[in-house]
Design an enzyme around this catalytic site. Structure first.
Site, PDB file in Angstrom:
ATOM      1  N   HIS A  40       2.131  -6.494  -3.844  1.00 56.35           N
ATOM      2  CA  HIS A  40       1.195  -5.489  -3.329  1.00 56.35           C
ATOM      3  C   HIS A  40      -0.063  -5.583  -4.182  1.00 56.35           C
ATOM      4  O   HIS A  40       0.015  -5.867  -5.373  1.00 56.35           O
ATOM      5  CB  HIS A  40       1.815  -4.091  -3.424  1.00 56.35           C
ATOM      6  CG  HIS A  40       0.912  -3.009  -2.923  1.00 56.35           C
ATOM      7  ND1 HIS A  40       0.512  -2.946  -1.609  1.00 56.35           N
ATOM      8  CD2 HIS A  40       0.332  -1.962  -3.558  1.00 56.35           C
ATOM      9  CE1 HIS A  40      -0.279  -1.896  -1.459  1.00 56.35           C
ATOM     10  NE2 HIS A  40      -0.412  -1.282  -2.626  1.00 56.35           N
ATOM     11  N   CYS A 130      -3.220  -6.096   2.266  1.00 58.71           N
ATOM     12  CA  CYS A 130      -3.734  -5.393   1.081  1.00 58.71           C
ATOM     13  C   CYS A 130      -4.524  -6.324   0.157  1.00 58.71           C
ATOM     14  O   CYS A 130      -5.493  -5.893  -0.476  1.00 58.71           O
ATOM     15  CB  CYS A 130      -2.606  -4.690   0.332  1.00 58.71           C
ATOM     16  SG  CYS A 130      -1.266  -5.767  -0.193  1.00 58.71           S
TER      17      CYS A 130
END
Length: 179
Positions: A40, A130
Protein backbone atom coordinates in the site's frame (compact mmCIF):
# COMPACT_ATOMS: atom_id res chain seq x y z
CA UNK A 1 19.89 15.67 3.40
CA UNK A 2 17.93 15.15 0.17
CA UNK A 3 15.58 12.22 -0.51
CA UNK A 4 18.00 10.42 -2.81
CA UNK A 5 20.77 10.60 -0.20
CA UNK A 6 18.43 9.36 2.57
CA UNK A 7 17.35 6.44 0.36
CA UNK A 8 20.97 5.59 -0.43
CA UNK A 9 21.92 5.79 3.26
CA UNK A 10 19.07 3.42 4.15
CA UNK A 11 20.23 0.85 1.61
CA UNK A 12 23.87 1.21 2.68
CA UNK A 13 22.93 0.65 6.31
CA UNK A 14 21.24 -2.62 5.38
CA UNK A 15 17.64 -1.47 5.77
CA UNK A 16 15.46 -4.04 4.03
CA UNK A 17 11.92 -3.96 2.75
CA UNK A 18 10.33 -5.50 5.80
CA UNK A 19 11.95 -3.50 8.59
CA UNK A 20 10.13 -0.73 10.36
CA UNK A 21 11.38 2.61 9.05
CA UNK A 22 13.77 4.11 11.59
CA UNK A 23 14.08 7.60 10.17
CA UNK A 24 11.46 10.31 10.27
CA UNK A 25 9.77 10.85 6.90
CA UNK A 26 9.78 14.34 5.45
CA UNK A 27 6.75 16.06 3.89
CA UNK A 28 6.31 14.84 0.32
CA UNK A 29 8.00 11.45 0.92
CA UNK A 30 6.42 8.33 -0.55
CA UNK A 31 5.64 5.70 2.09
CA UNK A 32 5.50 2.04 1.06
CA UNK A 33 3.51 -0.11 3.51
CA UNK A 34 3.97 -3.87 3.33
CA UNK A 35 0.59 -5.61 3.57
CA UNK A 36 0.46 -9.43 3.58
CA UNK A 37 -0.45 -9.73 -0.13
CA UNK A 38 0.49 -6.35 -1.63
CA UNK A 39 2.13 -2.98 -0.97
CA UNK A 40 0.00 0.00 0.00
CA UNK A 41 1.31 3.50 -0.79
CA UNK A 42 0.83 6.80 1.00
CA UNK A 43 2.33 10.28 0.86
CA UNK A 44 3.72 11.84 4.03
CA UNK A 45 2.24 15.26 4.85
CA UNK A 46 4.07 15.99 8.11
CA UNK A 47 3.42 15.81 11.87
CA UNK A 48 2.77 12.06 11.64
CA UNK A 49 0.04 12.36 8.98
CA UNK A 50 -0.19 10.79 5.55
CA UNK A 51 -2.63 11.00 2.67
CA UNK A 52 -3.77 7.77 1.05
CA UNK A 53 -6.59 6.04 -0.77
CA UNK A 54 -9.03 3.84 1.12
CA UNK A 55 -12.05 1.90 -0.15
CA UNK A 56 -15.26 3.93 0.05
CA UNK A 57 -16.89 1.47 2.46
CA UNK A 58 -13.86 1.01 4.74
CA UNK A 59 -14.40 4.15 6.80
CA UNK A 60 -11.75 5.97 8.81
CA UNK A 61 -10.08 2.96 10.44
CA UNK A 62 -7.74 1.59 7.78
CA UNK A 63 -5.29 -0.30 9.94
CA UNK A 64 -7.08 -3.39 8.66
CA UNK A 65 -5.16 -4.54 5.62
CA UNK A 66 -8.15 -5.85 3.72
CA UNK A 67 -7.57 -7.41 0.35
CA UNK A 68 -10.93 -5.96 -0.72
CA UNK A 69 -9.18 -2.59 -0.96
CA UNK A 70 -7.20 -3.94 -3.91
CA UNK A 71 -10.38 -4.87 -5.80
CA UNK A 72 -12.45 -1.80 -4.96
CA UNK A 73 -13.64 0.38 -7.88
CA UNK A 74 -13.95 3.59 -5.84
CA UNK A 75 -11.72 5.07 -3.18
CA UNK A 76 -11.74 8.03 -0.83
CA UNK A 77 -8.73 10.28 -0.29
CA UNK A 78 -8.05 10.37 3.45
CA UNK A 79 -5.61 12.12 5.75
CA UNK A 80 -4.68 9.75 8.59
CA UNK A 81 -1.96 9.10 11.10
CA UNK A 82 0.82 7.00 9.58
CA UNK A 83 1.03 4.77 12.68
CA UNK A 84 -2.71 3.97 12.46
CA UNK A 85 -2.57 3.10 8.76
CA UNK A 86 0.55 0.97 9.20
CA UNK A 87 -0.82 -0.88 12.23
CA UNK A 88 1.22 -4.06 12.77
CA UNK A 89 2.65 -4.00 9.24
CA UNK A 90 6.04 -2.57 8.30
CA UNK A 91 6.85 0.38 6.08
CA UNK A 92 9.68 2.37 4.58
CA UNK A 93 10.30 5.69 2.90
CA UNK A 94 10.60 4.84 -0.78
CA UNK A 95 11.11 7.71 -3.20
CA UNK A 96 12.26 5.17 -5.78
CA UNK A 97 11.28 7.17 -8.84
CA UNK A 98 13.38 10.24 -7.93
CA UNK A 99 16.13 9.12 -10.34
CA UNK A 100 13.75 9.18 -13.33
CA UNK A 101 11.20 11.82 -12.29
CA UNK A 102 11.83 15.20 -10.72
CA UNK A 103 9.73 15.73 -7.59
CA UNK A 104 7.54 18.81 -7.54
CA UNK A 105 8.31 21.43 -4.87
CA UNK A 106 7.19 20.15 -1.44
CA UNK A 107 4.80 23.07 -0.95
CA UNK A 108 3.05 22.19 -4.23
CA UNK A 109 2.90 18.47 -3.35
CA UNK A 110 1.28 19.24 0.01
CA UNK A 111 -1.12 21.81 -1.46
CA UNK A 112 -2.25 19.38 -4.18
CA UNK A 113 -2.69 16.62 -1.60
CA UNK A 114 -4.71 18.75 0.82
CA UNK A 115 -7.10 19.83 -1.96
CA UNK A 116 -8.04 16.17 -2.53
CA UNK A 117 -8.79 15.15 1.08
CA UNK A 118 -12.30 13.73 1.37
CA UNK A 119 -12.84 13.37 -2.37
CA UNK A 120 -14.05 10.14 -3.92
CA UNK A 121 -11.94 8.94 -6.85
CA UNK A 122 -11.97 6.03 -9.29
CA UNK A 123 -9.72 3.14 -8.35
CA UNK A 124 -8.29 0.53 -10.69
CA UNK A 125 -5.59 -1.90 -9.61
CA UNK A 126 -3.78 -1.67 -12.95
CA UNK A 127 -4.38 1.90 -14.08
CA UNK A 128 -5.24 4.08 -11.10
CA UNK A 129 -4.09 2.53 -7.82
CA UNK A 130 -2.65 3.96 -4.59
CA UNK A 131 0.88 4.06 -6.02
CA UNK A 132 -0.34 5.95 -9.10
CA UNK A 133 -2.13 8.38 -6.76
CA UNK A 134 0.86 9.28 -4.59
CA UNK A 135 3.33 9.43 -7.49
CA UNK A 136 0.95 11.76 -9.32
CA UNK A 137 1.07 14.04 -6.27
CA UNK A 138 4.87 13.85 -5.91
CA UNK A 139 5.95 13.96 -9.56
CA UNK A 140 2.92 15.21 -11.48
CA UNK A 141 2.79 11.82 -13.22
CA UNK A 142 1.22 8.58 -11.99
CA UNK A 143 3.67 5.68 -12.00
CA UNK A 144 3.24 2.17 -10.58
CA UNK A 145 5.82 -0.58 -10.74
CA UNK A 146 3.37 -2.82 -8.87
CA UNK A 147 0.78 -2.36 -11.66
CA UNK A 148 3.42 -2.97 -14.34
CA UNK A 149 4.37 -6.26 -12.65
CA UNK A 150 0.70 -7.27 -12.47
CA UNK A 151 0.17 -6.44 -16.15
CA UNK A 152 3.28 -8.47 -17.03
CA UNK A 153 2.02 -11.45 -15.04
CA UNK A 154 -1.41 -11.24 -16.69
CA UNK A 155 0.23 -11.03 -20.13
CA UNK A 156 2.37 -14.08 -19.38
CA UNK A 157 -0.62 -16.13 -18.24
CA UNK A 158 -2.63 -15.02 -21.28
CA UNK A 159 0.23 -15.91 -23.64
CA UNK A 160 0.66 -19.32 -22.00
CA UNK A 161 -3.08 -20.03 -22.20
CA UNK A 162 -3.10 -19.02 -25.87
CA UNK A 163 -0.12 -21.25 -26.63
CA UNK A 164 -1.76 -24.23 -24.93
CA UNK A 165 -5.00 -23.56 -26.84
CA UNK A 166 -3.16 -23.47 -30.18
CA UNK A 167 -1.22 -26.63 -29.33
CA UNK A 168 -4.44 -28.35 -28.29
CA UNK A 169 -6.13 -27.30 -31.54
CA UNK A 170 -3.20 -28.57 -33.64
CA UNK A 171 -3.12 -31.83 -31.72
CA UNK A 172 -6.90 -32.31 -32.13
CA UNK A 173 -6.75 -31.63 -35.89
CA UNK A 174 -3.88 -34.07 -36.40
CA UNK A 175 -5.80 -36.84 -34.59
CA UNK A 176 -8.90 -36.25 -36.71
CA UNK A 177 -7.12 -36.71 -40.07
CA UNK A 178 -8.32 -39.78 -41.99
CA UNK A 179 -4.84 -40.70 -43.29
Amino acid sequence: MDNQQRRTDNMASGETDHLQCVEEPQPGDLIEIFRPAYQHWALYLGDGYIINLTPVDEGQATAVSSVKSVFSRKAVVRMQLLKEVVGADSYRINNKYDDDHTPLPVSEIIQRAQMLIGQEVSYDLLGSNCEHFVTLLRYGEGVSEQASRAIGAISLVTAAASAFSVLGLINTRSRNRPF
